[in-house]
Design a protein around this motif. Structure first.
Motif, short mmCIF file in Angstrom:
data_model
loop_
_atom_site.label_atom_id
_atom_site.label_comp_id
_atom_site.label_asym_id
_atom_site.label_seq_id
_atom_site.Cartn_x
_atom_site.Cartn_y
_atom_site.Cartn_z
N ILE A 145 0.66 -1.30 -0.09
CA ILE A 145 -0.07 -0.07 0.08
C ILE A 145 1.06 1.34 0.00
O ILE A 145 0.45 2.27 -0.88
CB ILE A 145 -0.98 -0.07 1.09
N ALA A 146 1.63 1.17 0.67
CA ALA A 146 2.67 2.44 0.88
C ALA A 146 3.30 2.67 -0.52
O ALA A 146 3.66 3.83 -0.92
CB ALA A 146 3.88 2.34 2.06
N ASN A 147 3.77 1.54 -1.08
CA ASN A 147 4.60 1.84 -2.28
C ASN A 147 3.63 2.38 -3.57
O ASN A 147 4.15 3.06 -4.19
CB ASN A 147 5.12 0.29 -2.79
N GLN A 148 2.49 1.80 -3.43
CA GLN A 148 1.54 2.75 -4.31
C GLN A 148 1.20 4.23 -4.21
O GLN A 148 1.04 4.71 -5.33
CB GLN A 148 0.09 1.98 -4.29
N PHE A 149 1.55 4.55 -3.20
CA PHE A 149 1.58 6.08 -2.98
C PHE A 149 3.21 6.92 -2.69
O PHE A 149 3.13 7.95 -2.15
CB PHE A 149 0.64 6.30 -1.71
N GLY A 150 3.83 5.96 -3.30
CA GLY A 150 5.35 6.67 -3.46
C GLY A 150 6.03 6.86 -2.00
O GLY A 150 7.06 7.57 -1.95
N LEU A 151 5.52 6.21 -1.30
CA LEU A 151 6.47 6.14 0.34
C LEU A 151 7.47 5.13 0.28
O LEU A 151 7.30 3.91 0.29
CB LEU A 151 5.24 5.71 1.31
N LYS A 152 8.75 5.56 0.39
CA LYS A 152 10.15 4.90 0.43
C LYS A 152 10.71 5.09 1.66
O LYS A 152 11.56 4.24 2.21
CB LYS A 152 10.70 5.20 -0.87
N GLN A 153 10.64 6.28 2.33
CA GLN A 153 11.35 6.48 3.22
C GLN A 153 11.06 6.17 4.71
O GLN A 153 10.47 7.15 5.61
CB GLN A 153 11.90 7.99 3.34
N ILE A 154 10.90 4.76 5.07
CA ILE A 154 10.49 4.38 6.30
C ILE A 154 11.34 4.72 7.49
O ILE A 154 12.45 4.76 7.38
CB ILE A 154 9.90 2.84 6.11
N ASN A 155 10.61 4.93 8.44
CA ASN A 155 11.43 5.55 9.93
C ASN A 155 11.48 3.96 10.66
O ASN A 155 10.52 3.58 11.30
CB ASN A 155 10.52 6.32 10.69
N LYS A 156 12.56 3.57 10.56
CA LYS A 156 13.08 2.13 11.25
C LYS A 156 13.33 2.45 12.63
O LYS A 156 14.43 2.70 12.80
CB LYS A 156 13.90 1.45 10.41
#
Length: 305
Positions: A86-97
């Motif tokens: 789901i995140a990928n479909q909205f261009g979210l790449k920089q996850i806070n690990k």
């Protein structure tokens, strides 16, 4: 109090010197704004691959309200691939690990009874007051998108309230523009020095409540917690915070969406204001949410003048 000094690459309705642009944005924002949580719902057949129509419906909601809630058919499926896709479909790449996340960067929110997690409220069944995520992060690691995916709900309780942070800004500015000026000060809200969850030392972290990004977007950093938080002591800040609390706690507000997410449902958002009610569990209903925090915003939701 140190007022924020920002050099914007674009004009923004959230800058106090852009009154005409603000008024145009305000009127557009207010027109046909949803007034019940069901208006945020989008049913999807396969959350790992939205259809064009499903994606368009979710995108339109996030552009209008900074959030949308999908209703999927995955039920109690615990696959981490669902929220990641789901995140990928909205261009979210920089996850806070964060250090309690899994290898993907997702945080599995469950009640913890026997490890370090039980010390932190998200891993308990207690209520969590209004906040935006990552308010304690450093200025260069602010959370701009927050997604939640439900695997299992509690036996009772655990409802969420949601509010678009742009609406909070709008109501504050309409009441008194000086409230916004006060809440944009660089030292208005401070997380005192202490120890991070991983045991490392943390200095004071000060910053504004409202700030404007390089693309003209509004960001909010806020918590209603009363412990381990230090606010500027000026009368105007106190007044602004009291009015914000009135906005968030107003009974029957059409701007506050309240509901209980069920398995297979999830929130897609630009880190809107939210809280969580206390809950109880039983053997069959042990609450499990996946939480994903991102340093980037949802794609295609930047402010457009």
């Amino acid at each position: 109090m140190q007022l924020a000094k920002q050099t914007l690459s674009v004009t923004s309705p959230f800058a106090l010197d852009n009154e005409d642009l603000y008024q145009r944005w305000r009127d557009k924002k207010s027109f046909a704004y949803p007034n019940r949580i069901s208006e945020l719902f989008v049913e999807v057949k396969n959350p790992k691959q939205f259809s064009k129509g499903e994606y368009a419906a979710i995108l339109a909601l996030t552009q209008k309200t900074n959030m949308a809630i999908y209703i999927g058919n995955t039920g109690n499926n615990p696959s981490v691939e669902i929220p990641i896709a789901i995140a990928n479909q909205f261009g979210l790449k920089q996850i806070n690990k964060n250090w309690l996340a899994d290898d993907t960067g997702l945080t599995s929110l469950k009640v913890a009874n026997d490890d370090i997690r039980k010390k932190y409220i998200p891993y308990t069944n207690k209520l969590i007051h209004w906040h935006t995520d990552g308010y304690y992060n450093t200025p260069d690691q602010q959370i701009h998108a927050l997604n939640l995916h439900v695997v299992q709900q509690a036996a009772s309780g655990g409802e969420n309230q949601l509010m678009d942070h742009e609406i909070a800004y709008l109501l504050l500015r309409e009441k008194n523009p000086d409230y916004i000026r006060a809440l944009m000060a660089n030292d208005v809200m401070t997380i005192p020095a202490g120890t991070n969850a991983d045991g490392s030392a943390r200095p004071d972290r000060s910053g504004p409540v409202f700030s404007i990004g390089s693309r003209g977007n509004l960001h909010m950093r806020y918590t209603a917690r009363t412990k381990n938080i230090r606010w500027s002591s000026t009368p105007l800040v106190k007044e602004a915070l009291e009015f914000l609390q009135q906005i968030l706690n107003r009974q029957h507000s059409s701007y506050v969406f309240k509901g209980l997410l069920e398995p297979g449902m999830g929130l897609i958002s630009n880190n809107v204001l939210h809280d969580r009610a206390a809950f109880t569990e039983d053997a069959q209903h042990q609450r499990h949410y996946y939480r994903a925090r991102y340093f980037d915003r949802l794609a295609n939701t930047d402010f457009k003048g």
